[in-house]
Design a protein around this motif. Structure first.
Motif, PDB file in Angstrom:
ATOM      1  N   ALA A 154      48.070  44.959  40.315  1.00 14.01           N
ATOM      2  CA  ALA A 154      46.948  44.001  40.343  1.00 14.01           C
ATOM      3  C   ALA A 154      46.066  44.255  41.567  1.00 14.01           C
ATOM      4  CB  ALA A 154      47.477  42.573  40.336  1.00 14.01           C
ATOM      5  N   ASP A 209      41.976  45.671  41.581  1.00 12.59           N
ATOM      6  CA  ASP A 209      40.904  44.850  42.162  1.00 12.59           C
ATOM      7  C   ASP A 209      39.679  45.725  42.458  1.00 12.59           C
ATOM      8  OD1 ASP A 209      39.289  43.602  44.329  1.00 12.59           O
ATOM      9  OD2 ASP A 209      40.815  42.041  44.211  1.00 12.59           O
ATOM     10  N   ASN A 266      47.516  45.209  32.522  1.00 10.90           N
ATOM     11  CA  ASN A 266      46.199  44.613  32.686  1.00 10.90           C
ATOM     12  C   ASN A 266      45.853  44.488  34.164  1.00 10.90           C
ATOM     13  OD1 ASN A 266      45.523  44.131  29.906  1.00 10.90           O
ATOM     14  ND2 ASN A 266      47.195  42.615  29.896  1.00 10.90           N
ATOM     15  N   ALA A 267      44.599  44.125  34.435  1.00  8.39           N
ATOM     16  CA  ALA A 267      44.140  43.995  35.815  1.00  8.39           C
ATOM     17  C   ALA A 267      44.904  42.901  36.570  1.00  8.39           C
ATOM     18  CB  ALA A 267      42.640  43.713  35.835  1.00  8.39           C
ATOM     19  N   ASP A 268      45.495  41.945  35.848  1.00  8.90           N
ATOM     20  CA  ASP A 268      46.272  40.899  36.524  1.00  8.90           C
ATOM     21  C   ASP A 268      47.740  41.293  36.710  1.00  8.90           C
ATOM     22  OD1 ASP A 268      47.422  40.624  34.000  1.00  8.90           O
ATOM     23  OD2 ASP A 268      46.865  38.520  33.726  1.00  8.90           O
ATOM     24  N   GLY A 269      48.096  42.529  36.326  1.00 11.53           N
ATOM     25  CA  GLY A 269      49.466  43.017  36.519  1.00 11.53           C
ATOM     26  C   GLY A 269      50.369  42.794  35.321  1.00 11.53           C
ATOM     27  N   GLY A 321      44.279  39.076  30.298  1.00 11.81           N
ATOM     28  CA  GLY A 321      44.681  39.682  31.571  1.00 11.81           C
ATOM     29  C   GLY A 321      43.642  40.545  32.242  1.00 11.81           C
ATOM     30  N   SER A 322      42.488  40.765  31.604  1.00 15.64           N
ATOM     31  CA  SER A 322      41.461  41.617  32.211  1.00 15.64           C
ATOM     32  C   SER A 322      40.053  41.049  32.098  1.00 15.64           C
ATOM     33  CB  SER A 322      41.484  43.019  31.579  1.00 15.64           C
ATOM     34  OG  SER A 322      42.724  43.654  31.813  1.00 15.64           O
TER      35      SER A 322
END
Ligand SMILES: N[C@H](CCC[C@H](N)C(=O)O)C(=O)O
Length: 274
Positions: free
Chosen positions: A33, A37, A66-69, A205-206
């Motif tokens: 994550a 960023d 996803n970007a949130d891990g 998540g992204s």
């Protein structure tokens, strides 16, 4: 120790790809994550980790984050990018990607376009998954979306019926709706003809991305189920178009489109929180 990566994209849906087939690089969800960023890390919609295949016939095991891990079972645009890496890096024009959604055969044509067999969509409410036994073709939500799993959960709204849904406003609310126990990717489609649609996807998540390969597959499957398009359909997204075919013979969904490397680089994993 610096970790090498490739920065790639499929129609502007962008990825950091790290090869862990030989050695691990200490990638945890929190670190992924932080690396995803766009201000403090490298920046990407999805983070892709390659591991040694452990299934007969597979060339590589691919994990998508996803970007949130959070982890996703499938990512169409990243699958094309991995197939492209195997072609340019290892000379395999045909490859088989092992994913949590199964084995995905991929090929790169003479023009460099990549096709991935995204497998058979799951239409049962348990497989999406949904929280309760409902008809996946008509979810009990305002706007009458349809749901399907392409190895990851998708709901598609058809905007001809409902022009007032803004992905950035409605997307995050729907992603977290109680009907989706594992959250969901939310597609907003507009049918252009019997063989073309416009699509924007709010990704679990992204957030809003320029393109979503599995979302394009899901939108075509749902549109075919509703009798809105033919089994081969062009899906025009903000970042460009994919060609999707839901094959009649065996029910597999084929996705064709470009895969691009933007740059390569390296990062120090220790410089990011774990
Ligand atoms: N961008 C991806 C989808 C990522 C899916 C992910 N957001 C999830 O299911 O959690 C694609 O091209 O298919």
């Amino acid at each position: 120790m610096m970790t090498p990566f490739s920065k790639m994209h499929g129609l502007g849906n962008d990825f950091v790809v790290v090869d862990e087939r030989v050695e691990r690089h200490g990638l945890t969800p929190a670190r992924i994550a932080a690396l995803a960023d766009r201000h403090r890390g490298i920046g990407c919609d999805q983070f892709v980790v390659l591991r040694p295949a452990c299934r007969e016939g597979a060339d590589v095991f691919v994990r998508f984050f996803n970007a949130d891990g959070s982890e996703s079972g499938a990512c169409g645009n990243a699958s094309r990018c991995v197939a492209d890496l195997l072609w340019r890096g290892e000379g395999r024009r045909q490859s088989v990607l092992q994913t949590r959604a199964g084995l995905l055969p991929a090929s790169v044509d003479e023009a460099g376009l990549v096709s991935v067999d995204m497998g058979v969509p799951a239409l049962d409410w348990r497989d999406v998954p949904l929280a309760e036994p409902v008809d996946t073709l008509h979810l009990p939500l305002p706007g009458d979306p349809a749901a399907v799993s392409m190895g990851n959960p998708h709901a598609t709204f058809f905007l001809a019926d409902r022009l007032d849904l803004d992905p950035v406003v409605a997307g995050p609310l729907l992603e977290h709706d109680a009907l989706f126990p594992e959250r969901a990717n939310i597609g907003f489609a507009q049918i252009l003809s019997g063989a073309a649609m416009r699509l924007r996807v709010w990704e679990r998540g992204s957030g809003l991305t320029l393109a979503c390969g599995s979302g394009a597959c899901a939108a075509v499957v749902n549109a075919v189920r509703r009798g809105l398009v033919a089994r081969t359909c062009r899906v025009e997204m903000d970042g460009g178009a994919l060609s999707i075919t839901w094959r009649e013979e065996d029910g597999h969904v084929l996705m064709t489109g470009p895969a691009t490397t933007s740059f390569v680089g390296s990062f120090d994993p220790e410089a990011y929180p774990s």
